[in-house]
Design an enzyme around this catalytic site. Sequence first.
Site, PDB file in Angstrom:
ATOM      1  N   ALA A   1       0.864  -1.177   0.000  1.00  0.00           N
ATOM      2  CA  ALA A   1       0.000   0.000   0.000  1.00  0.00           C
ATOM      3  C   ALA A   1       0.902   1.228   0.000  1.00  0.00           C
ATOM      4  CB  ALA A   1      -0.873  -0.012   1.244  1.00  0.00           C
TER       5      ALA A   1
ATOM      6  N   GLY B   1       0.494  -5.117   0.684  1.00  0.00           N
ATOM      7  CA  GLY B   1      -0.651  -5.076  -0.221  1.00  0.00           C
ATOM      8  C   GLY B   1      -0.351  -5.736  -1.560  1.00  0.00           C
TER       9      GLY B   1
ATOM     10  N   GLU C   1      -0.797  -9.235  -1.132  1.00  0.00           N
ATOM     11  CA  GLU C   1      -2.234  -9.503  -0.985  1.00  0.00           C
ATOM     12  C   GLU C   1      -2.951  -9.497  -2.339  1.00  0.00           C
ATOM     13  OE1 GLU C   1      -2.387  -6.485   2.154  1.00  0.00           O
ATOM     14  OE2 GLU C   1      -3.371  -7.968   3.418  1.00  0.00           O
TER      15      GLU C   1
ATOM     16  N   GLU D   1       4.105  -5.537   6.895  1.00  0.00           N
ATOM     17  CA  GLU D   1       3.280  -4.544   7.601  1.00  0.00           C
ATOM     18  C   GLU D   1       3.655  -4.437   9.077  1.00  0.00           C
ATOM     19  OE1 GLU D   1       2.115  -6.821   5.503  1.00  0.00           O
ATOM     20  OE2 GLU D   1       0.527  -5.995   4.228  1.00  0.00           O
TER      21      GLU D   1
END
Length: 675
Positions: free
Chosen positions: A63, A102, A105, A125
């Site tokens: 992210a 992310g 993911e 993270e």
Amino acid sequence: MTSPMTTSRQGDILILTSDNPPVNALSNAVRQGLQAGIEEAKNDDSIKAVIITCAGKTFFAGADITEFTKGMQEPALPTLVDQIEALDKPVIAAIHGTALGGGCEVALASHYRIAVPSAKFGLPEVKLGILPGAGGTQRMPRVAGVETALELATKGDPISATQAQQVGLVDKLATEGNLLAEAIAYAQEVIGQPVSRSSERPVTVDTAVFETFRKTNAKRFRGLDAPATIIDLIEQTAGKPYGEGVQAERMGFMKLIMGKQSAALRHVFFAERKASKIDGIAEDVQLRPINRVGVIGAGTMGGGISMNFLSAGIPVTIVEMAQDALDRGTATIRKNYEATASKGKMTTEQVEGAMGILKPTLNFDDLAECDLIIEAVYESMDVKKDVFGRLDKIAKPGAILASNTSYLNVDEIAAATSRPQDVLGLHFFSPANIMKLLEIVRGAKTADDVLATAMALSKKIRKTAVIAGVCYGFIGNRMLMPRQVEANHLLMEGATPEQIDKVHVAFGMPMGPFQMADLAGVDIGWHRDPTRIENIRDALAAEDRWGQKKGAGYYDYDEKRTPSNSARVAELIEEWRGKLGATTHDITEEEIMVRTFYTMVNEGAKILEEGMAQRASDIDVVWVYGYGWPPYKGGPMYWADQEGLKKIVEGLEKYGFEVAPLLRKKAEKNEKFSK
Ligand code: 3HC
């Protein structure tokens, strides 16, 4: 603004490519582009499969962290990954570089994953104090198993594509350089097959795994909120449907991201990256080539320094004065590498590869072939000046000459040469092959390209480097001094070593000042004259209480180096209180905090004011990477901001310290050190 996402067609395959340098962070624009691509695939019957891939050096590295404080705009990543997975046509993630956070993911939500062997996968993270918040805590256990998910999500370290394939995270390995073509071929193979959604897979779990994992990693996770939350979350949602699991994940994510620890860890992330920017130097300055490094001194420090370069594939010439010292140094380097290999972290070929580019020599003149020469000899100005004078005569023109001094004046050392522009300090921390921090000391005359070359090199040898100015102890050791002085005064005024150390450990430091003295050696810096005993430290050293290595220091140690309080030390403290005529009082935790932590902040403010550090966040980096300051407290200057600078000033005044003008000014103006 043009979109970082492009779409193209290869027959009936839709290819979605992100080009969002430098790391393809999943910014709002990237998410919008991805969502539009998935919508297009959904609505266009002629599209039979989708490939998600990235241009540039890496697949999505996560992210976009810079968006965290702005509030997430739609489409949010958790929604997007579910949309990717929900498509009823195969989605193939084609991965190179690092699929992190992310990015990993997105890969997990895709129906197939193809990667080049050099690719890496991870859920970092946790290093930002958060948890994988786009289905990662739910899909990873389903795809790679609970144990791998725990390992990846709580420790944050990436795994290789081969390891990822072994655990089921990668379906197919592609040839390096031929990723897209092979992804297209793979897509053609799977077109028409029913899609397999990872969120629909069951989680197989042995409940004992969680407790064992918590116990094994208790020390590593001490004080940290995120790993504990992640383990609890995976445990509690393991038997539940995906929908319930992601809801719990969302709640955990929101709680962590709003917490103090995550804010501090994000500060450290950006601080570390900012530290590599050198004020006043053009970004495109021409670097000097470093093809061979010379190291003077094969002791603990010289050996450790050499290992950094050898491990990075840079040949090293190491010089000693006597054959036995040279042999000992070389043998220690080999022993260290072999120890790493025995833990499976290096292959025998890598050990031999590193040793094969080490050239041990007794001939000082051999340094003439080096592009960078680092001196790691005895900490004495006369000795260093002599070494630099000799280097000046033999080093090739343009060679960078560095001193590993911890305290001495680099300008004075540089003045012993006719080329002060080529001289700087490279202050490694012991053990130099392990500790991440490097202080690059900028002399008054150090040339821009010399500094820039040192900074670039620090990345190659995987150090976190910070620029420091010439002052006694540079940044780290200079701030350590008031802490040591005050810790000693506190002993004389009524505290015990364990009382002070306990406050430091409870704060999150790996150890307190006296535990550190015992580890490093109480005899360090001792004048070695047993008749000249001027303080408690001299007294301990004179009694052979040199710390852990002697089984006795400020504490007593058993064979396993477990410390216990020492009756003899208590006696010595009493004796010294008497000698100094010290009056004792009850020492509170608050007093210890002010005198051993606030004083460091005060010194940090002076360092900043004098321009000895480029920015407050560099000081934080020094303490996090060089002295074990808990990253979840952001470093001393960041922590001071959170404590409140007014409170720091009041504390310092209460105990009679002179407050640094910059600290006072900032407190009065209600400003902070961190921007
Ligand atoms: N968001 C925004 N900026 C990022 C970023 C990210 N995720 N990752 C890196 N950057 C920026 C850096 O700040 C730096 O900026 P600068 O040039 O202005 O200083 C630039 O990209 C280059 O970064 P590095 O200097 O670190 O480059 P390297 O090549 O050494 O390393 C990397 C590349 C391994 C990808 C490293 O940058 C990295 O580890 N990045 C962080 C990865 C991460 O933590 N991802 C998880 C994010 S959180 C998340 O995904 C939440 C989700 O679960 C919902």
